[in-house]
Design a protein around this motif. Structure first.
Motif, PDB file in Angstrom:
ATOM      1  N   GLU A   1      -5.826   3.959 -13.655  1.00 62.25           N
ATOM      2  CA  GLU A   1      -4.540   3.398 -13.795  1.00 62.25           C
ATOM      3  C   GLU A   1      -4.631   2.134 -14.706  1.00 62.25           C
ATOM      4  O   GLU A   1      -3.663   1.811 -15.359  1.00 62.25           O
ATOM      5  CB  GLU A   1      -4.014   3.041 -12.413  1.00 62.25           C
ATOM      6  N   LEU A   2      -5.785   1.296 -14.518  1.00 61.27           N
ATOM      7  CA  LEU A   2      -5.746   0.038 -15.285  1.00 61.27           C
ATOM      8  C   LEU A   2      -6.071   0.540 -16.726  1.00 61.27           C
ATOM      9  O   LEU A   2      -5.429  -0.030 -17.882  1.00 61.27           O
ATOM     10  CB  LEU A   2      -7.057  -0.541 -14.832  1.00 61.27           C
TER      11      LEU A   2
ATOM     12  N   GLN B   1     -10.234   6.009  -4.311  1.00 61.29           N
ATOM     13  CA  GLN B   1      -9.185   4.912  -4.504  1.00 61.29           C
ATOM     14  C   GLN B   1      -9.774   4.045  -5.740  1.00 61.29           C
ATOM     15  O   GLN B   1      -8.913   3.725  -6.661  1.00 61.29           O
ATOM     16  CB  GLN B   1      -8.897   4.025  -3.446  1.00 61.29           C
ATOM     17  N   ARG B   2     -11.157   4.048  -5.710  1.00 59.53           N
ATOM     18  CA  ARG B   2     -11.630   3.186  -6.815  1.00 59.53           C
ATOM     19  C   ARG B   2     -11.412   3.905  -8.294  1.00 59.53           C
ATOM     20  O   ARG B   2     -11.078   3.179  -9.101  1.00 59.53           O
ATOM     21  CB  ARG B   2     -12.886   2.806  -6.342  1.00 59.53           C
TER      22      ARG B   2
ATOM     23  N   ARG C   1       3.050   1.639  -3.316  1.00 57.29           N
ATOM     24  CA  ARG C   1       1.994   2.124  -4.516  1.00 57.29           C
ATOM     25  C   ARG C   1       1.482   3.567  -4.405  1.00 57.29           C
ATOM     26  O   ARG C   1       1.554   4.205  -5.376  1.00 57.29           O
ATOM     27  CB  ARG C   1       0.697   1.342  -4.659  1.00 57.29           C
ATOM     28  N   SER C   2       1.196   3.919  -3.060  1.00 53.08           N
ATOM     29  CA  SER C   2       0.720   5.190  -3.005  1.00 53.08           C
ATOM     30  C   SER C   2       1.826   6.475  -3.104  1.00 53.08           C
ATOM     31  O   SER C   2       1.765   7.464  -3.816  1.00 53.08           O
ATOM     32  CB  SER C   2       0.201   5.359  -1.672  1.00 53.08           C
TER      33      SER C   2
ATOM     34  N   ARG D   1      -9.349   6.152  -8.932  1.00 49.41           N
ATOM     35  CA  ARG D   1      -7.885   5.987  -9.181  1.00 49.41           C
ATOM     36  C   ARG D   1      -7.361   4.699  -9.836  1.00 49.41           C
ATOM     37  O   ARG D   1      -6.626   4.656 -10.656  1.00 49.41           O
ATOM     38  CB  ARG D   1      -6.837   6.308  -8.123  1.00 49.41           C
ATOM     39  N   HIS D   2      -7.794   3.710  -9.264  1.00 48.66           N
ATOM     40  CA  HIS D   2      -7.556   2.363  -9.689  1.00 48.66           C
ATOM     41  C   HIS D   2      -7.849   2.110 -10.991  1.00 48.66           C
ATOM     42  O   HIS D   2      -7.321   1.105 -12.096  1.00 48.66           O
ATOM     43  CB  HIS D   2      -7.865   1.206  -8.779  1.00 48.66           C
TER      44      HIS D   2
ATOM     45  N   THR E   1       0.790  -1.211   0.060  1.00 51.44           N
ATOM     46  CA  THR E   1      -0.056  -0.098   0.043  1.00 51.44           C
ATOM     47  C   THR E   1       0.813   1.199  -0.118  1.00 51.44           C
ATOM     48  O   THR E   1       0.519   2.272  -0.684  1.00 51.44           O
ATOM     49  CB  THR E   1      -0.918  -0.009   1.254  1.00 51.44           C
TER      50      THR E   1
ATOM     51  N   ASP F   1       2.547   6.367  -7.238  1.00 52.83           N
ATOM     52  CA  ASP F   1       1.477   7.180  -7.761  1.00 52.83           C
ATOM     53  C   ASP F   1       1.498   8.664  -7.328  1.00 52.83           C
ATOM     54  O   ASP F   1       1.397   9.393  -8.442  1.00 52.83           O
ATOM     55  CB  ASP F   1       0.090   6.734  -7.270  1.00 52.83           C
TER      56      ASP F   1
END
Length: 466
Positions: A242-243, A235-236, A113-114, A238-239, A110, A117
């Motif tokens: 990113e994907l 977070q969702r 990754r943060s 951002r994810h 965690t 990013d």
């Protein structure tokens, strides 16, 4: 080498975070107060500020306000470290340009990754928010507006016009709207040239599996439940973005980085184990009579997992989950944990609360969600008479059933503040008598076999405690 300023008045958290970042080749300066933070930023350039929300001499939010007013340091990239997630604090932090929130205690995955990013943060991306409720659109603009460019639409028809005119990076789409509902809007978006793979995330108050299945079957990237928690929603989103960026990248770039990423992941996994062991040691240190308890329970659980023919990955997960099964005891007063006599009913209820405390601490660690499962349900009984939720049988997660047997074996085979370790035959009888009532009968059978093979009562290792 990128430079990180770490500001935290918790010595253990400071030590662990600095260890992780240094291992990942960041140059880290650690300070413990708001005054030192400001002085450090003025004295040197830092690529990122990791800032605790609550410091002894300052509030992190107020400190960031001060930073944003200073022309020399106002553009400092900032990520918050926080034990709690107060909506007011997070809303204000986002307004001030905070890039992320890391819930403590954080596993290295965690944290790294943060930090990555935040250091590689792109220019603001555009999100189209579609909702027929004006208040919901206002809330979306308030929460996401600092990090993203927000455009809004109050109907499906307006949303389609917006997408055709200026394609956003992502559509945040209400599922239930009058006229054209969210699923129909998404299907129409897919027909627009260049929008075949435009990420769509649904907003819904529905809380059932059929709705989730319908959303994903239709091709949505994710969904967020209303009313949404700001940190989770950020977070969702951002994810998902990113994907999408990853999917759009060139394959040769992915190949070029694969070897380096693999090595970094290996380091992060090793660091995760070190951090979990450190947390487990902190828990056991509260009670000299349970020194090593978490490690022994993890060892027993691992051995049972092997005998259950679990994969190596499952064995590793079960070991990690067992190590932190008692993390909630961090919040229990020492006077209760170390009490030599019988607990009062109120004290016993306090002790029982460690299951829910542990669940609350661990549930935000997304890389290993079952960490919280072990903490919450390792005191459930197979017959349904345990706590905190009175689950029964196979409704109790398997890992919690494994930990339950391992935990009870260690409790009986080691010295405690109120009694000495029980003889091995008595321990065996208690396990045998508890099959099908307190314990999963199949898992208890595995422990009984382990006991029978341990003819010299050596499996329990060093349990003297002091």
């Amino acid at each position: 080498m990128e430079k990180v300023l770490l500001v935290d008045d918790d010595e253990m958290s400071l030590m662990v975070t600095e260890m992780v970042l240094t291992e990942m080749k960041y140059e880290v300066k650690s300070v413990m107060s708001g005054a030192e933070c400001i002085a450090s930023l003025k004295d040197d350039h830092f690529d990122l500020l990791l800032l605790d929300v609550e410091l002894g001499d300052a509030n992190g939010i107020e400190l960031l306000k001060q930073i944003r007013k200073d022309p020399d340091i106002k553009d400092t990239k900032t990520v918050f470290l926080t034990v709690s997630s107060h909506r007011e604090d997070m809303t204000e932090a986002v307004r001030l340009g905070a890039l992320d929130f890391i819930r403590k205690p954080a596993l290295p995955e965690t944290l790294i990754r943060s930090v990555r990013d935040a250091l590689s943060a792109r220019e603001k991306e555009t999100i189209l928010a579609v909702d027929d409720e004006p208040m919901n659109l206002m809330a979306t603009e308030e929460i996401f507006g600092i990090r993203y460019h927000i455009r809004t639409a109050s109907s499906g028809e307006e949303a389609l016009r917006e997408v055709e005119e200026r394609k956003p990076e992502l559509v945040l789409l209400d599922l239930h709207m009058p006229g054209m509902d969210g699923l129909e809007v998404m299907a129409r978006i897919r027909e627009i040239e260049g929008c075949e793979n435009l990420p769509v995330v649904f907003l819904t108050a529905d809380d059932d599996a059929d709705t989730e299945a319908e959303i994903f079957k239709a091709g949505a990237m994710d969904f967020i439940r209303k009313p949404f928690v700001m940190q989770v929603a950020l977070q969702r989103i951002r994810h998902v973005l990113e994907l999408k960026h990853l999917q759009d990248s060139m394959q040769e770039e992915v190949d070029r980085k694969t070897e380096a990423i693999t090595e970094n992941n290996r380091k992060i996994q090793n660091l995760s184990k070190q951090v979990i062991l450190a947390l487990a040691g902190t828990i056991d240190a509260k009670d000299p009579y349970t020194k090593g308890h978490s490690s022994r329970v993890a060892d027993y659980a691992l051995e049972m997992a092997k005998r259950m023919n679990k994969s190596e990955r499952e064995q590793t997960e079960i070991y990690s989950i067992a190590l932190l099964h008692d993390v909630g005891k961090i919040g229990i007063p020492l006077s209760i944990i170390n009490k030599p006599g019988r607990l009062t009913p109120e004290e016993y209820e306090e002790i029982k609360s460690h299951t829910l405390r542990g669940y609350d601490i661990l549930k935000t660690i997304s890389e290993l969600p079952e960490l919280s499962v072990g903490a919450r349900w390792h005191h459930e009984r197979y017959d349904g008479n345990g706590y905190p939720d009175r689950k029964a049988g196979e409704d109790i997660p398997e890992v919690a059933r494994i930990i339950c047997v391992a935990d009870c074996y260690d409790a009986m085979s080691s010295d405690r503040s109120y009694r000495k370790a029980l003889p091995q035959q008595m321990v065996r009888s208690e396990i045998e008598n508890g099959r099908g009532t307190q314990f999963d009968p199949d898992i208890a059978r595995i422990m009984l076999k382990m006991i029978d093979e341990d003819t010299d009562y050596k499996m329990r290792g060093d349990t003297d405690g002091k």
